[in-house]
Design a protein around this motif. Structure first.
Motif, PDB file in Angstrom:
ATOM      1  N   SER A   1       0.850  -1.188   0.077  1.00  0.00           N
ATOM      2  CA  SER A   1       0.185  -0.164   0.314  1.00  0.00           C
ATOM      3  C   SER A   1       0.819   1.344  -0.062  1.00  0.00           C
ATOM      4  CB  SER A   1      -1.122   0.090   1.046  1.00  0.00           C
ATOM      5  OG  SER A   1      -1.769  -0.981   0.793  1.00  0.00           O
ATOM      6  N   PRO A   2       1.830   1.440   0.733  1.00  0.00           N
ATOM      7  CA  PRO A   2       2.787   2.441   0.701  1.00  0.00           C
ATOM      8  C   PRO A   2       3.210   2.826  -0.629  1.00  0.00           C
ATOM      9  CG  PRO A   2       3.315   1.378   2.425  1.00  0.00           C
ATOM     10  CD  PRO A   2       2.312   0.513   1.928  1.00  0.00           C
ATOM     11  N   LEU A   3       3.548   1.768  -1.551  1.00  0.00           N
ATOM     12  CA  LEU A   3       4.200   1.890  -2.682  1.00  0.00           C
ATOM     13  C   LEU A   3       2.979   2.658  -3.761  1.00  0.00           C
ATOM     14  CD1 LEU A   3       5.858  -1.406  -3.366  1.00  0.00           C
ATOM     15  CD2 LEU A   3       6.969   0.870  -3.447  1.00  0.00           C
ATOM     16  N   PHE A   4       1.547   2.132  -3.424  1.00  0.00           N
ATOM     17  CA  PHE A   4       0.334   2.677  -4.115  1.00  0.00           C
ATOM     18  C   PHE A   4       0.421   4.226  -4.086  1.00  0.00           C
ATOM     19  CE2 PHE A   4      -2.199  -1.789  -3.735  1.00  0.00           C
ATOM     20  CZ  PHE A   4      -1.457  -2.198  -4.879  1.00  0.00           C
ATOM     21  N   VAL A   5       0.554   4.811  -2.552  1.00  0.00           N
ATOM     22  CA  VAL A   5       0.354   5.747  -2.142  1.00  0.00           C
ATOM     23  C   VAL A   5       1.558   6.697  -3.046  1.00  0.00           C
ATOM     24  CG1 VAL A   5       0.809   7.802  -0.216  1.00  0.00           C
ATOM     25  CG2 VAL A   5      -0.700   5.589  -0.111  1.00  0.00           C
TER      26      VAL A   5
END
Length: 375
Positions: A314-318
């Motif tokens: 998820s942090p990569l998506f952000v």
């Protein structure tokens, strides 16, 4: 100059040292810009090359994935990425009518590396339409220009605005073009880097949002370069996006990252026009030793690769969404006024943007902007 240079903060993430796709280790970018006036028309075009790995990258492929938000555009090489999950060539940006010559030039460059072996390549070439400012029917991009962009590819800072493939592009009815940005994750989130490079050539002026603020509402009445009778309608055009990361991702995870470019585009006010081709690709340099596809040499039947746990993705998506959002804004801020084919396209300009931001409630606090309130 980028959006941060004028005191506007986009999102909450931390950029890499160059705030560029080249913050991802090994990624290099090169441009060849063509600006010339001839009797037959104005030349305002070019080519941009993104190399996923320095050196002989075709023998060390990257896992990759792609996503098409709206298909009113074209690209080469995407079906192979969908099938194999591999990126085996550089990525090129250019104008709509130069896709073929750029693709052929990349094939010729590959042959120079591999000779007459049975190895083959399917280069990735992405396009947007620059025919408002450029004599696009003249097909002025040549194989030599592609090779020059490749020769100039380097790591470090990347030129933005009206350069390379973005030379003749228009974004939100202002001068657009090439933009780049990056995000470096916190150590507890993996510490990886995500970088974006866009060719922005889409959007209506009244839809433009900057750091969440609806600046298009106060800019909408400025003269537009679009005339329905001659140059088309506001919002026509396209955007292509490349996302790179050093996080070790599998092909389906790369495709997930590519989809998040849609979020960054939407935050700036794009993604809703049928006349726009919105095509995104993401690749990971986080695995090495992936066998070259169909090279004809014996390899081990099983290979070992690494993959980010889904609990950490998820942090990569952000980061991907924020990098795309900022890259688009950097393209707008970096571009200058341009005339071509009898059309004048104004730059957004730092002063004009800051005035518009203040009119819709933005204010500078310390070295960054406050976020708009929920209401």
């Amino acid at each position: 100059m980028g959006i941060r240079d004028i005191g506007v903060r986009v999102g909450h993430g931390t950029p890499g040292p160059f705030n560029s796709i080249t913050d991802v280790q090994g990624v290099r970018v090169g441009h060849r810009t063509l600006v010339e006036n001839r009797a037959e028309g104005s030349i305002r075009t070019g080519v941009t090359i993104i190399e996923p790995r320095a050196g002989i990258a075709r023998f060390d492929p990257c896992f990759a994935g792609c996503h098409v938000l709206n298909g009113n555009g074209d690209a080469t090489g995407l079906e192979w990425i969908r099938e194999a999950g591999l990126l085996t060539t550089p990525i090129a940006y250019t104008n709509t009518h130069s896709v073929g010559v750029v693709r052929d030039a990349l094939v010729a460059a590959e042959r120079a590396w591999v000779g007459n072996s049975q190895y083959w390549c399917m280069p990735v070439v992405l396009e947007t339409f620059d025919g408002v400012l450029n004599d696009i029917w003249g097909q002025h991009v040549t194989a030599a220009h592609v090779h020059e962009a490749q020769a100039q590819a380097s790591s470090g800072p990347v030129a933005e605005g009206s350069v390379g493939g973005g030379t003749g592009m228009i974004c939100h009815e202002f001068k657009g073009g090439i933009g780049t940005a990056s995000r470096r994750l916190a150590p507890e989130d993996g510490g990886w880097t995500v970088g974006a490079l866009v060719q922005a050539n889409y959007g209506r002026r009244d839809a433009l949002r900057v750091a969440g603020y609806p600046v298009g509402e106060v800019l909408r009445n400025l003269p537009s370069p679009f005339d329905r009778r001659q140059t088309g309608v506001p919002g026509m055009g396209s955007i292509v996006v490349t996302l790179a990361t050093d996080a070790p991702l599998l092909p389906h995870q790369c495709e997930q990252i590519a989809r998040r470019a849609s979020i960054g585009l939407a935050r700036v006010g794009g993604g809703t026009e049928y006349s726009s081709g919105d095509i995104f690709i993401a690749f990971s340099v986080g695995n090495r030793g992936i066998p070259p596809a169909n090279y004809g040499k014996a390899i081990e039947p099983v290979i070992s690769v690494r993959s980010v746990s889904q609990d950490f993705i998820s942090p990569l998506f952000v980061a991907a969404a924020e990098a795309v959002e900022e890259a688009i804004l950097n393209a707008l801020v970096a571009a200058d006024d341009m005339d071509g084919q009898g059309v004048h396209v104004p730059a957004l300009g730092a002063a004009r943007l800051l005035t518009a931001l203040e009119q819709v409630g933005w204010r500078r606090e310390a070295d960054h902007a406050t976020c708009p309130s929920a209401d």
